[in-house]
Scaffold this active site. Structure first.
Site, short mmCIF file in Angstrom:
data_model
loop_
_atom_site.label_atom_id
_atom_site.label_comp_id
_atom_site.label_asym_id
_atom_site.label_seq_id
_atom_site.Cartn_x
_atom_site.Cartn_y
_atom_site.Cartn_z
N GLU A 304 11.87 5.96 -0.40
CA GLU A 304 11.51 4.67 0.21
C GLU A 304 12.55 4.18 1.23
OE1 GLU A 304 8.88 2.43 -3.10
OE2 GLU A 304 11.01 2.52 -3.59
C1 ACM Z 1 10.08 5.58 -6.49
O1 ACM Z 1 9.22 5.14 -7.26
N1 ACM Z 1 10.41 4.89 -5.43
C2 ACM Z 1 10.72 6.84 -6.72
#
Ligand code: ACM
Length: 490
Positions: A304
């Site tokens: 992310e």
């Molecule tokens: C995640 O759930 N960002 C690994």
């Protein structure tokens, strides 16, 4: 009903019984201190409810009424974790090629007794019997993990040790500790102390923070190792780094630290990819943690990174991969690392995007299956449960958590690239041990079975009956699990 979770690969029980008595001894053949420890661990589990002495003895032959443990070289197919269990009316014998297998044999034996065996208080007047028969059991996957997010909320050493015991009971062998995130840095780094002292001082919602001292981290690692669980430390980067950025101005592009963060947004923070001090920081952090971690892996997060341009992300991950190798570990990253050039000993953890996961596998990376819609235990069970999130777009009831198959889910990944299964507890809404119990159990029991048991041995109707019985064991262990309406709890 004999209700073992995870269900063994092969077993056959009959109508006869072996019963424990006040005379039963636990006999270790051979002189392995490790096997002696496993026998002592088993005795300590069986003593409180039975009230029996169950002495652990070596150097004698087992007799009538005894339980024996031995390493054997006669069945190499058992591998490092498999075992055999033979119960006759006279004796129970546990056999394995390696100590971990004997440990798992003793976990199976615990689950063959009446469920009251897990009670912490003596239960007088019960017949402590197991069915006679044989078990021959070998795990399907070598990687059977759980991830605990300590960044969003911190959990102390005692809570983690209790969790480790519950993982071991289900033959889970890996505990992945997510030690840093935007909301908190949870481990002391001696060369960068403000990470923990400032970055660890709070948590989501402004709740109390905390961090492990290096001694406490070592204590967790050692406690886990005695239960055949490997700790995988994760420091998430280059995103999910607000707590670090808030602790050291120099890690920021503009040399200005942000405030500590107590919300639940993701994707807003990034290390300064083009500053050399960033790599000094990464090197120091990995060096200090790697030195305390006997396991083969270091997890660098990598998920992310919405605030890191893609070419910067690639540059950063490829450089960090070399730093991890330099400190003697294999790198793990979340699936997004599939966008970068991976060395073949790197491992990618699938959570959302199958295409980028497949790119990692195509480069030879092993894959850990943690599909969010199935294996994320922060997801609500249904619309009536109060804690938990629902960003995957659906609920994850006990059946959803159980009824999936890694090979089918990861189409595009060769089955032999799949190392195993790891469930994850993200803790934005979880901050007490009771919250943790409720979200983890009983879903974890299902993940344990997916990771351990042969695909052909898994079946929801069988599982829900076994889980109903298993619930009594969890209750005896003090676990406040979610009593799903999908299971007829006893
Ligand atoms: C995640 O759930 N960002 C690994």
């Amino acid at each position: 009903m004999t209700a073992i979770i995870p269900i063994p690969a092969q077993f056959q029980f009959d109508e006869r019984r072996f019963s424990l008595s006040s005379e039963t001894r636990i006999i270790v053949s051979g002189d392995s201190a490790e096997v002696f420890w496993i026998a002592s661990f088993l005795a300590a589990r069986l003593r409180p409810a039975t009230g029996f002495a169950l002495p652990v003895l070596g150097g004698i032959e087992p007799g009538a009424g005894d339980i024996s443990l031995a390493l054997t070289a006669d069945d190499p197919q058992l591998g490092p974790e498999g075992y055999r269990l033979l119960a006759t009316p006279e004796q129970v014998s546990l056999r394995a090629s390696a100590a971990a297998g004997l440990f798992y044999a003793s976990q199976t034996l615990r689950q063959m007794f009446p469920a009251e065996i897990e009670s912490a208080a003596e239960q007088p007047g019960l017949d402590w019997w197991v069915p006679c028969g044989t078990v021959r059991d070998v795990p399907r996957y070598a990687w059977r993990g759980m991830m605990l997010d300590l960044g969003r909320h911190f959990f102390g050493v005692e809570t983690v040790k209790r969790l480790i015991d519950l993982l071991a009971f289900h033959k889970i062998n890996t505990l992945h500790l997510h030690l840093s995130d935007d909301q908190g840095w949870r481990i002391m780094i001696e060369s960068w102390p403000w990470l923990a002292l400032h970055g660890g001082s709070t948590a989501t919602n402004g709740d109390p923070g905390g961090f492990y001292t290096q001694d406490q981290y070592r204590e967790i690692v050692a406690y886990a190792a005695q239960r055949y669980i490997t700790i995988v430390p994760e420091i998430d980067m280059p995103g999910h780094t607000n707590a670090a950025l808030a602790s050291y101005e120099a890690l920021n592009v503009n040399d200005i630290s942000p405030s500590l963060y107590t919300g639940i947004k993701v994707g807003f923070s990034s290390l300064a990819v083009h500053k050399e001090i960033t790599y000094q920081f990464v090197d120091d952090v990995i060096r200090e943690i790697a030195a305390m971690t006997p396991g083969a892996y270091f997890h660098i997060g990598g998920d992310e990174t919405l605030s890191t341009p893609e070419e910067d992300y690639i540059y950063f991950i490829e450089r960090v991969q070399e730093i991890v190798r330099k400190h003697g570990k294999r790198m793990i990253g979340w699936e997004e690392i599939g966008k970068t050039r991976l060395s073949p000993d790197t491992v990618a953890q699938h959570w959302w995007n199958k295409d980028v996961t497949a790119k990692a596998a195509a480069q030879g990376a092993g894959i850990i299956a943690s599909p969010a819609a199935r294996a994320y235990m922060d997801m609500k069970y249904h619309d009536h449960t109060t804690i938990g999130l629902q960003w995957t777009g659906s609920y994850t009831e006990v059946r959803d958590a159980y009824e999936w198959e890694p090979v089918e889910l990861l189409e595009g990944v060769p089955p032999e690239a799949i190392l195993g299964v790891e469930s994850a507890l993200w803790t934005e809404t979880i901050f007490t041990q009771g919250n943790l119990d409720f979200m983890v159990f009983p879903r974890l029991c299902g993940y344990a079975e997916i990771g351990w048991s042969p695909r052909a041995g898994r079946d929801w109707e069988s599982y829900r009956l076994r889980l109903a019985e298993h619930g009594k064991r969890l209750a005896g262990l003090g676990v406040r699990f979610y009593r799903s309406e999908q299971v007829d709890w006893q």
